[in-house]
Design an enzyme around this catalytic site. Structure first.
Site, PDB file in Angstrom:
ATOM      1  N   ASP A  52       0.810  -1.221   0.000  1.00  0.00           N
ATOM      2  CA  ASP A  52       0.000   0.000   0.000  1.00  0.00           C
ATOM      3  C   ASP A  52       0.846   1.276   0.000  1.00  0.00           C
ATOM      4  O   ASP A  52       0.289   2.377   0.068  1.00  0.00           O
ATOM      5  CB  ASP A  52      -0.963  -0.009   1.191  1.00  0.00           C
ATOM      6  CG  ASP A  52      -2.096  -0.998   0.995  1.00  0.00           C
ATOM      7  OD1 ASP A  52      -2.607  -1.070  -0.136  1.00  0.00           O
ATOM      8  OD2 ASP A  52      -2.470  -1.692   1.964  1.00  0.00           O
TER       9      ASP A  52
ATOM     10  N   ASP B  68      -5.862  -5.177  -5.682  1.00  0.00           N
ATOM     11  CA  ASP B  68      -5.723  -3.754  -5.332  1.00  0.00           C
ATOM     12  C   ASP B  68      -4.340  -3.206  -5.684  1.00  0.00           C
ATOM     13  O   ASP B  68      -4.165  -2.014  -5.923  1.00  0.00           O
ATOM     14  CB  ASP B  68      -5.935  -3.531  -3.829  1.00  0.00           C
ATOM     15  CG  ASP B  68      -6.887  -4.511  -3.178  1.00  0.00           C
ATOM     16  OD1 ASP B  68      -7.039  -5.634  -3.697  1.00  0.00           O
ATOM     17  OD2 ASP B  68      -7.454  -4.176  -2.143  1.00  0.00           O
TER      18      ASP B  68
HETATM   19  N1  GLY Z   1      -7.059  -2.137  -0.598  1.00  0.00           N
HETATM   20  C1  GLY Z   1      -8.024  -2.764   0.214  1.00  0.00           C
HETATM   21  C2  GLY Z   1      -9.423  -2.397  -0.083  1.00  0.00           C
HETATM   22  O1  GLY Z   1      -9.788  -2.003  -1.166  1.00  0.00           O
HETATM   23  O2  GLY Z   1     -10.203  -2.503   0.833  1.00  0.00           O
END
Ligand code: GLY
Length: 373
Positions: free
Chosen positions: A94, A155
């Site tokens: 992230d 993601d």
């Molecule tokens: N990146 C995690 C979500 O979309 O909740």
């Protein structure tokens, strides 16, 4: 709502968010309390993956208005986030969500060298998560839930622009090569023939062998978590823009076509396209992310197809504006009914990334966006 009516929401958002930012100095929000007042992640979890979206929202507002309140608050927010960069256990895939929208945004706007420095450190850490055997970027660190060295998630496609940016800044192809390889792996293993996507996939981290997929944040294994579909549309469209590999454009279109075909008659996006009819749970953030991704996708598709994606984006944004927005000035959030995960105890509440992508998409429609990806 037509295109102009959607664009006319921007001054309304500016009016509300000016008040929101004035009364939330020092706060990094994820969600609100029951009264619609932001709760502060700097107290609750300074390392939380969504903590870059507030900075991103502030830079978008600064770009739109040139109001220095937004710039100053964005800089302050980034300083709070910087403590992440010296805690290895708090760095994960992230990094892109955290630093593309904060340090890299500040560097793009101001040219500040300290911001470039932090963006490069975040990119180096992200590149270091690449597993050479499986050709994927490892998503999460180990936790109480077990060993996660073989895991990759859809993601992560949104974190690849941090790597594409670092390659261009440093004139060093390594970051690009890693982003490209991860996108190829995601394309091979996460996208199903019908255009739906898996959320989590697992490799043997030693041999790189593909092992299995997991249900993740959607309804169940084999289902279709809508925010994952939205990350897929947007992420592959971005990888196409950076690499010009036309197979990424085709994949983004395939996921987008699946998404559009599954939009319910109400236009309200469920948490999962394969969830049961009752309880009917919504995720406005999936609608906002998909809308923004569809507008980006429309830039590159055959001109004859462009309106298909733009019309779908306008429909998603209109539905959000009319049915899932809190326009009251005394509350802090814009979108209502976002859901982090189908099986969470708390569902359908305001989440900051929903607001970020809602604003970003409206700015794109107006031709006034700041591309932070
Ligand atoms: N990146 C995690 C979500 O979309 O909740």
């Amino acid at each position: 709502m037509n295109q102009q009516e959607l664009i006319d929401l921007l001054p309304k958002i500016e009016e509300k968010l000016t008040l929101v930012v004035e009364r939330n100095q020092g706060v990094i929000p994820y969600t609100t309390d029951e009264q619609g007042h932001y709760l502060d992640m700097t107290q609750q979890d300074p390392f939380w993956w969504t903590n870059g979206f507030w900075g991103g929202l502030l830079w978008q507002l600064y770009h739109l208005t040139k109001n220095d309140l937004f710039r100053q608050t964005a800089v302050q927010t980034e300083k709070t986030l910087a403590k992440n960069l010296v805690r290895a256990e708090n760095l994960d895939h992230d990094n892109g969500f955290k630093w593309s929208l904060t340090a890299v945004a500040r560097y793009r706007i101001t040219g500040a060298q300290d911001a470039k420095n932090d963006g490069i450190i975040a990119a180096e850490n992200l590149a270091g998560r690449f597993n050479l055997a499986g050709r994927f970027i490892r998503a999460w660190n180990d936790s109480g839930t077990g060993e996660r060295s073989g895991g990759a998630i859809i993601d992560c496609l949104m974190n690849l622009p941090l790597l594409y940016w670092a390659s261009a800044e440093l004139n060093d192809p390594r970051f690009y090569q890693i982003a490209y390889a991860h996108a190829k792996t995601a394309q091979a293993h996460m996208v199903r023939p019908d255009g739906s996507v898996k959320h989590i996939i697992e490799f043997d981290p030693q041999t790189g062998e593909y092992l299995r997929s997991q249900g993740g944040q959607g309804y169940g294994h084999g289902s279709s978590w809508t925010r994952g579909q939205a990350w897929g549309i947007y992420g592959f469209a971005l990888s196409y823009q950076y690499t010009q590999d036309r197979s990424f454009l085709a994949t983004a279109q395939q996921i987008a076509n699946y998404f559009i075909a599954n939009i319910p008659a109400t236009g309200l996006i469920p948490v999962d396209f394969r969830q049961p009819q009752a309880p009917w749970l919504e995720d406005s953030s999936a609608a906002a992310i998909a809308a923004s991704g569809l507008i980006t996708l429309a830039e590159d598709v055959d001109p004859a197809d462009r309106e298909i994606y733009l019309n779908a984006a306008r429909r998603l944004l209109s539905t959000l504006a009319e049915s899932s927005c809190d326009w009251r000035l005394e509350t802090d959030n814009l979108l209502t009914k976002c859901t982090a995960a189908y099986h969470d105890e708390k569902r359908e509440f305001p989440i900051i990334y929903g607001d970020y992508f809602f604003l970003e998409a409206l700015e794109k429609l107006a031709g006034r966006d700041l591309n932070l990806w």
